[in-house]
Scaffold this active site. Structure first.
Site, PDB file in Angstrom:
ATOM      1  N   ASP A   1     -50.328  36.847  25.700  1.00 34.84           N
ATOM      2  CA  ASP A   1     -50.321  36.052  26.990  1.00 34.84           C
ATOM      3  C   ASP A   1     -50.036  36.590  28.251  1.00 34.84           C
ATOM      4  O   ASP A   1     -49.330  37.298  28.044  1.00 34.84           O
ATOM      5  CB  ASP A   1     -49.344  34.789  26.535  1.00 34.84           C
ATOM      6  CG  ASP A   1     -49.136  33.750  27.458  1.00 34.84           C
ATOM      7  OD1 ASP A   1     -50.434  33.022  27.509  1.00 34.84           O
ATOM      8  OD2 ASP A   1     -48.601  33.622  28.218  1.00 34.84           O
TER       9      ASP A   1
ATOM     10  N   GLU B   1     -54.954  38.320  26.251  1.00 35.10           N
ATOM     11  CA  GLU B   1     -55.538  37.191  27.047  1.00 35.10           C
ATOM     12  C   GLU B   1     -55.325  37.801  28.407  1.00 35.10           C
ATOM     13  O   GLU B   1     -54.300  37.665  29.344  1.00 35.10           O
ATOM     14  CB  GLU B   1     -54.294  35.900  27.021  1.00 35.10           C
ATOM     15  CG  GLU B   1     -55.024  34.959  27.921  1.00 35.10           C
ATOM     16  CD  GLU B   1     -54.287  33.956  28.601  1.00 35.10           C
ATOM     17  OE1 GLU B   1     -54.632  33.046  29.102  1.00 35.10           O
ATOM     18  OE2 GLU B   1     -53.009  34.483  28.869  1.00 35.10           O
TER      19      GLU B   1
HETATM   20  C1  GLC Z   1     -51.226  31.333  29.256  1.00 35.86           C
HETATM   21  C2  GLC Z   1     -51.549  30.071  28.321  1.00 35.86           C
HETATM   22  C3  GLC Z   1     -51.312  28.940  29.016  1.00 35.86           C
HETATM   23  C4  GLC Z   1     -49.922  28.834  29.760  1.00 35.86           C
HETATM   24  C5  GLC Z   1     -49.683  30.238  30.659  1.00 35.86           C
HETATM   25  C6  GLC Z   1     -48.312  30.587  31.131  1.00 35.86           C
HETATM   26  O1  GLC Z   1     -52.491  31.418  30.260  1.00 35.86           O
HETATM   27  O2  GLC Z   1     -53.114  30.155  27.651  1.00 35.86           O
HETATM   28  O3  GLC Z   1     -51.163  27.829  28.338  1.00 35.86           O
HETATM   29  O4  GLC Z   1     -49.545  27.820  30.452  1.00 35.86           O
HETATM   30  O5  GLC Z   1     -50.158  31.416  29.980  1.00 35.86           O
HETATM   31  O6  GLC Z   1     -47.526  31.001  30.165  1.00 35.86           O
END
Ligand code: GLC
Length: 623
Positions: free
Chosen positions: A237, A279
């Site tokens: 993430d 991500e």
């Molecule tokens: C990523 C996740 C999201 C979250 C963010 C902060 O973008 O997909 O849902 O709020 O990280 O952790």
């Protein structure tokens, strides 16, 4: 298994029990103990399915989904044909950001179950040939994490430097704010320590300080902990934001890439068939950096989401022109041999519009967020079916694109039945409502009193669980669910969708997007484990040399033709390269006229599409 779930014997038998390469469609995931090799590149052919544990199935009747509930739905996921489950965060957390605010990396949130439940989930998934990956949030923790509490209370103690502290809230001024709806600065003052702390997301999510070697090591320990429990990988993430440097936008820094290379080395050393999925909501040229060095075949993440492609699919269909898709794919650099894109239509966040121009963003808002309540941060908080006005033809076209464009598709739970959303819920909760299994209480999600549910289920006349649910769609052969399952089956019959090259065919009709996916195992790049520079070793010191069942001398070619317009369209394609080939439509197996010298004429209904297999001409087969 719950009473509403059809047992495996009740489910319609799959017409495709075997893949064309002789392997059963879903083999159990081999264990290290068995003498069959694991397939280190499984993720290239996999169909992923994103699950909100909190919203999928509640086993203990407390109104919140849990791991045991998800395990009880494993037969459904196997029936649907998915290869890998992606779990949204399952760690201990105050849940102020859906669990992305972790307060203990080594514990399962008690609402979701125990470590034992997690191990059982992985085992049950593996038995059915399904892998399991989970979100891992390395960039930040919850402010409730003991590390942060120690850091703020004892600046000189062992955790004093675990976070990014400063007396100056103007530091790193070139870094953008991501959650523009709630945050006005990336710094928040902590009265306990008397300093500001850095956070790229919510102010209750302080960023970890990756300059500190102890933070780097602590995170590797976290990875190992879950890998040892049998997890098949991680969605990393918010990975572009690990490091900060003055004078930069603090994204994609070289230090971040160096750390990811270290993680990859650690993972490959002991866990050769696990996957790291980045991500990184960035432009293609920046995202490809997350695959690492081309000459190594990829030495950072195995996969990365293709964020810029997603809104362009929505744009292309609404504009009835292929160019947004064609242009972004043309701008997408080649990726290293061992890597794969993750492509998606929707997920648990808003449909992000960060990777489009200002004009394109205005267009997307005008078309897809007619009510201001539908907007969130820089994006649109709606589910797929709602974005497409519940139009079955468009739902099929979008799903067909998801399953045929280059990359591994990542589906969002509930989209296979066309679940709706609730824009009146806060933040992104509108797309995180309970999965709709049956027309019974709480949609079969939980037996609790409806007031106790973590979020209200969808109950409106169009998308409400009373009429829109898995049970009803399993019984109806023409349902979106049955159709989606069939499409997944077709995709799995043709590994070319995951492995093949992509070539767009130009035509004079801008509403039609046509492309060929082509794979020739004989000329495929060297397999992992046999690359130059030596062989990699699997656990137990064995080399992964044996070919996996699908890796025979096979070639496959699929022609995909998509009508992005709502009206019927003709298209003439120059297919002379395939002269003598008789296209076979993949859904029904119907043969179409052979390809000759003349342009190949097809007509498509509004939002229609075709997938044709292009088998070798007869004489080639006989040779
Ligand atoms: C990523 C996740 C999201 C979250 C963010 C902060 O973008 O997909 O849902 O709020 O990280 O952790």
């Amino acid at each position: 298994m719950t009473e509403h779930q059809p047992s495996a014997t009740q489910l319609p038998a799959s017409p495709i029990a075997m893949s064309p390469f002789g392997a059963p469609a879903s083999e159990p995931v081999p264990d290290f103990a068995l003498d069959r090799p694991r397939d280190p590149e499984w993720y290239k052919r996999a169909v992923f399915y994103e699950v909100l544990v909190r919203g999928f199935q509640d086993a203990n009747g407390d109104g919140t989904g849990d791991l045991r509930g998800l395990t009880s739905r494993m037969d459904y996921l196997q029936w649907l044909g998915i290869d890998c489950i992606w779990l949204l965060p399952i760690y201990e957390s105050p849940l102020r950001d859906g669990g992305y605010d972790i307060s203990d990396y080594m514990k399962v949130l008690p609402d979701y179950g125990t470590i034992g439940d997690f191990v059982e989930l992985v085992e049950e998934a593996h038995k059915r040939g399904i892998r399991v990956i989970a979100d891992l949030v390395m960039n930040h923790t919850s402010d409730q994490h003991p590390w942060f509490q120690a850091s703020r209370n004892d600046p000189d103690g062992p955790f004093g430097d675990f976070y990014v502290w400063s007396d100056d809230p103007d530091k790193y001024a070139d870094a953008r704010i991501i959650f523009v709806d709630t945050e006005t600065s990336n710094w928040t003052f902590d009265p306990v320590r008397g300093q500001y702390y850095w956070h790229r997301f919510f102010s209750h999510q302080p960023d970890l300080n990756f300059e500190n070697p102890n933070v780097q090591d602590a995170m590797i320990e976290v990875l190992r902990f879950w890998l040892d429990l049998g997890i098949d990988g991680f969605r990393l993430d918010a990975v572009p934001y690990l490091y900060e440097r003055e004078g930069t936008n603090c994204e994609n820094l070289k230090e971040t890439h160096e750390y990811l290379k270290r993680i990859r080395t650690e993972v490959d050393k002991l866990y050769p068939d696990r996957v790291l999925l980045a991500e990184a909501n960035q432009w293609p040229a920046d995202v490809v950096q997350y695959f690492g060095d081309e000459e190594t075949g990829g030495n950072e993440c195995h996969m990365a989401f293709h964020f810029p492609l997603m809104p362009r699919i929505f744009m292309a269909v609404r504009r009835e022109q292929r160019y947004p898709i064609s242009e972004i794919l043309a701008q997408t650099p080649k990726i290293p041999a061992g890597c794969q894109w993750g492509i998606f239509l929707r997920n648990h966040d808003e449909l992000t519009l960060e990777m489009v121009t200002d004009d394109e963003r205005d267009y997307m808002y005008a078309e897809y967020a007619k009510d201001p309540q539908m907007k969130a941060n820089i994006g649109i908080r709606r589910r797929l079916a709602a974005l497409l006005d519940n139009d079955r033809n468009q739902l099929e076209l979008f799903t067909a694109l998801l399953l045929s464009l280059p990359g591994s598709p990542v589906m969002y739970y509930g989209d296979e039945i066309g679940m709706g959303d609730n824009i009146w819920l806060g933040d992104r909760d509108g797309v995180r409502t309970p999965m709709q299994w049956t027309p019974d209480r709480n949609g079969g999600f939980s037996s609790c009193d409806p007031q106790r549910l973590y979020l209200p289920p969808i109950m409106d006349p169009i998308y409400g669980y009373q009429s829109l649910n898995v049970e009803a769609q399993q019984r109806s052969p023409g349902s979106l669910l049955q159709w989606t399952r069939r499409m997944i089956e077709i995709r799995k019959r043709h590994p070319v969708f995951g492995l093949g090259a992509y070539e767009e065919l130009t035509s004079s009709n801008p509403s039609v997007l046509a492309f060929v996916r082509e794979y020739d195992a004989r000329s495929a790049l060297p397999r992992w484990g046999r690359r130059e520079g030596g062989t990699a070793e699997g656990a137990g010191g064995r080399e992964w040399e044996q070919p996996t069942p699908w890796e025979h001398d096979e070639t496959d070619r699929i022609l995909c033709v998509n009508n992005l317009s709502r009206f019927p369209q003709p298209v003439e394609l120059d297919l002379r390269r395939f002269i003598g080939v008789t296209p076979v439509e993949c859904m029904g197996g119907v043969t179409f006229p052979p390809i000759g010298e003349l342009p190949y004429l097809l007509t498509l209904p509004g939002h229609g599409f075709y997938w044709f297999q292009l088998p070798p001409p007869r004489e080639d087969l006989e040779r």
